[in-house]
Design a protein around this motif. Structure first.
Motif, mmCIF file in Angstrom:
data_model
loop_
_atom_site.group_PDB
_atom_site.id
_atom_site.type_symbol
_atom_site.label_atom_id
_atom_site.label_comp_id
_atom_site.label_asym_id
_atom_site.label_seq_id
_atom_site.Cartn_x
_atom_site.Cartn_y
_atom_site.Cartn_z
ATOM 1 N N MET A 92 0.820 -1.196 0.000
ATOM 2 C CA MET A 92 0.000 0.000 0.000
ATOM 3 C C MET A 92 0.864 1.260 0.000
ATOM 4 S SD MET A 92 -3.208 0.554 -0.043
ATOM 5 C CE MET A 92 -4.491 1.617 0.375
ATOM 6 N N THR A 93 1.997 1.228 0.676
ATOM 7 C CA THR A 93 2.882 2.382 0.734
ATOM 8 C C THR A 93 3.449 2.712 -0.637
ATOM 9 O OG1 THR A 93 3.479 1.833 2.997
ATOM 10 C CG2 THR A 93 4.927 3.350 1.822
ATOM 11 N N SER A 94 3.820 1.677 -1.406
ATOM 12 C CA SER A 94 4.394 1.929 -2.724
ATOM 13 C C SER A 94 3.384 2.579 -3.662
ATOM 14 C CB SER A 94 4.938 0.634 -3.332
ATOM 15 O OG SER A 94 3.885 -0.283 -3.541
ATOM 16 N N VAL A 95 2.105 2.279 -3.501
ATOM 17 C CA VAL A 95 1.077 2.901 -4.332
ATOM 18 C C VAL A 95 0.964 4.379 -4.000
ATOM 19 C CG1 VAL A 95 -1.377 2.926 -4.887
ATOM 20 C CG2 VAL A 95 -0.194 0.749 -4.633
ATOM 21 N N LYS A 96 1.001 4.717 -2.726
ATOM 22 C CA LYS A 96 0.937 6.121 -2.325
ATOM 23 C C LYS A 96 2.159 6.883 -2.824
ATOM 24 C CE LYS A 96 -1.849 5.625 1.831
ATOM 25 N NZ LYS A 96 -1.891 5.777 3.286
ATOM 26 N N THR A 97 3.320 6.280 -2.729
ATOM 27 C CA THR A 97 4.539 6.924 -3.195
ATOM 28 C C THR A 97 4.492 7.124 -4.701
ATOM 29 O OG1 THR A 97 5.782 5.893 -1.418
ATOM 30 C CG2 THR A 97 7.046 6.758 -3.253
ATOM 31 N N LEU A 98 4.020 6.126 -5.418
ATOM 32 C CA LEU A 98 3.928 6.221 -6.870
ATOM 33 C C LEU A 98 2.944 7.303 -7.279
ATOM 34 C CD1 LEU A 98 4.674 5.187 -9.650
ATOM 35 C CD2 LEU A 98 2.896 3.462 -9.436
ATOM 36 N N SER A 99 1.774 7.343 -6.667
ATOM 37 C CA SER A 99 0.797 8.365 -7.037
ATOM 38 C C SER A 99 1.292 9.761 -6.656
ATOM 39 C CB SER A 99 -0.567 8.074 -6.399
ATOM 40 O OG SER A 99 -0.486 8.186 -4.990
ATOM 41 N N GLY A 100 2.015 9.866 -5.551
ATOM 42 C CA GLY A 100 2.597 11.145 -5.170
ATOM 43 C C GLY A 100 3.646 11.589 -6.167
ATOM 44 N N SER A 101 4.447 10.656 -6.638
ATOM 45 C CA SER A 101 5.464 10.977 -7.640
ATOM 46 C C SER A 101 4.821 11.408 -8.945
ATOM 47 C CB SER A 101 6.362 9.767 -7.893
ATOM 48 O OG SER A 101 7.076 9.440 -6.731
ATOM 49 N N LEU A 102 3.750 10.733 -9.330
ATOM 50 C CA LEU A 102 3.055 11.101 -10.563
ATOM 51 C C LEU A 102 2.423 12.481 -10.451
ATOM 52 C CD1 LEU A 102 1.361 7.718 -11.532
ATOM 53 C CD2 LEU A 102 3.325 8.798 -12.613
ATOM 54 N N ALA A 103 1.856 12.775 -9.298
ATOM 55 C CA ALA A 103 1.250 14.091 -9.091
ATOM 56 C C ALA A 103 2.320 15.178 -9.114
ATOM 57 C CB ALA A 103 0.493 14.123 -7.769
ATOM 58 N N GLN A 104 3.477 14.896 -8.524
ATOM 59 C CA GLN A 104 4.564 15.868 -8.526
ATOM 60 C C GLN A 104 5.099 16.071 -9.938
ATOM 61 O OE1 GLN A 104 7.845 14.808 -6.020
ATOM 62 N NE2 GLN A 104 8.739 16.839 -6.099
ATOM 63 N N ALA A 105 5.223 14.993 -10.698
ATOM 64 C CA ALA A 105 5.690 15.099 -12.084
ATOM 65 C C ALA A 105 4.692 15.887 -12.925
ATOM 66 C CB ALA A 105 5.912 13.715 -12.679
ATOM 67 N N ALA A 106 3.419 15.635 -12.733
ATOM 68 C CA ALA A 106 2.390 16.366 -13.490
ATOM 69 C C ALA A 106 2.425 17.850 -13.140
ATOM 70 C CB ALA A 106 1.012 15.786 -13.202
ATOM 71 N N GLY A 107 2.629 18.161 -11.874
ATOM 72 C CA GLY A 107 2.733 19.562 -11.462
ATOM 73 C C GLY A 107 3.945 20.244 -12.077
ATOM 74 N N SER A 108 5.052 19.538 -12.142
ATOM 75 C CA SER A 108 6.260 20.092 -12.752
ATOM 76 C C SER A 108 6.061 20.325 -14.244
ATOM 77 C CB SER A 108 7.444 19.143 -12.537
ATOM 78 O OG SER A 108 7.729 19.020 -11.174
ATOM 79 N N ILE A 109 5.433 19.387 -14.904
ATOM 80 C CA ILE A 109 5.169 19.522 -16.341
ATOM 81 C C ILE A 109 4.258 20.713 -16.602
ATOM 82 C CG2 ILE A 109 4.022 18.434 -18.310
ATOM 83 C CD1 ILE A 109 5.123 15.748 -17.203
ATOM 84 N N MET A 110 3.236 20.863 -15.799
ATOM 85 C CA MET A 110 2.313 21.993 -15.974
ATOM 86 C C MET A 110 3.031 23.325 -15.733
ATOM 87 S SD MET A 110 -0.449 20.708 -17.022
ATOM 88 C CE MET A 110 -1.585 22.059 -16.874
ATOM 89 N N ALA A 111 3.924 23.367 -14.761
ATOM 90 C CA ALA A 111 4.666 24.598 -14.481
ATOM 91 C C ALA A 111 5.574 24.963 -15.652
ATOM 92 C CB ALA A 111 5.483 24.444 -13.201
ATOM 93 N N VAL A 112 6.257 23.982 -16.202
ATOM 94 C CA VAL A 112 7.142 24.235 -17.342
ATOM 95 C C VAL A 112 6.327 24.677 -18.554
ATOM 96 C CG1 VAL A 112 8.709 23.114 -18.975
ATOM 97 C CG2 VAL A 112 8.982 22.735 -16.528
ATOM 98 N N MET A 113 5.170 24.052 -18.765
ATOM 99 C CA MET A 113 4.307 24.455 -19.882
ATOM 100 C C MET A 113 3.817 25.888 -19.701
ATOM 101 S SD MET A 113 2.182 20.945 -20.657
ATOM 102 C CE MET A 113 0.971 21.805 -21.608
#
Length: 56
Positions: free
Chosen positions: A1-22
């Motif tokens: 369960m922890t790895s799923v939370k970490t993965l979704s957090g990483s994806l959300a952080q990556a999406a936020g970074s992509i949106m900021a760069v765009m």
């Protein structure tokens, strides 16, 4: 369960970074595209034509 939370957090952080760069990229294109300064116009002229942004 922890790895799923970490993965979704990483994806959300990556999406936020992509949106900021765009957002930065779109802002730079808008500023350069509507600049009245001859220096900015000359610097951005070829890129405007390459991206299809009308400038004259």
């Amino acid at each position: 369960m922890t790895s799923v939370k970490t993965l979704s957090g990483s994806l959300a952080q990556a999406a936020g970074s992509i949106m900021a760069v765009m957002a930065i990229g779109v802002t730079l294109m808008f500023v350069a595209g509507h600049a009245q300064s001859a220096t900015l116009h000359d610097a951005a002229h070829d890129m405007r034509h390459a991206t299809g942004f009308p400038c004259h």
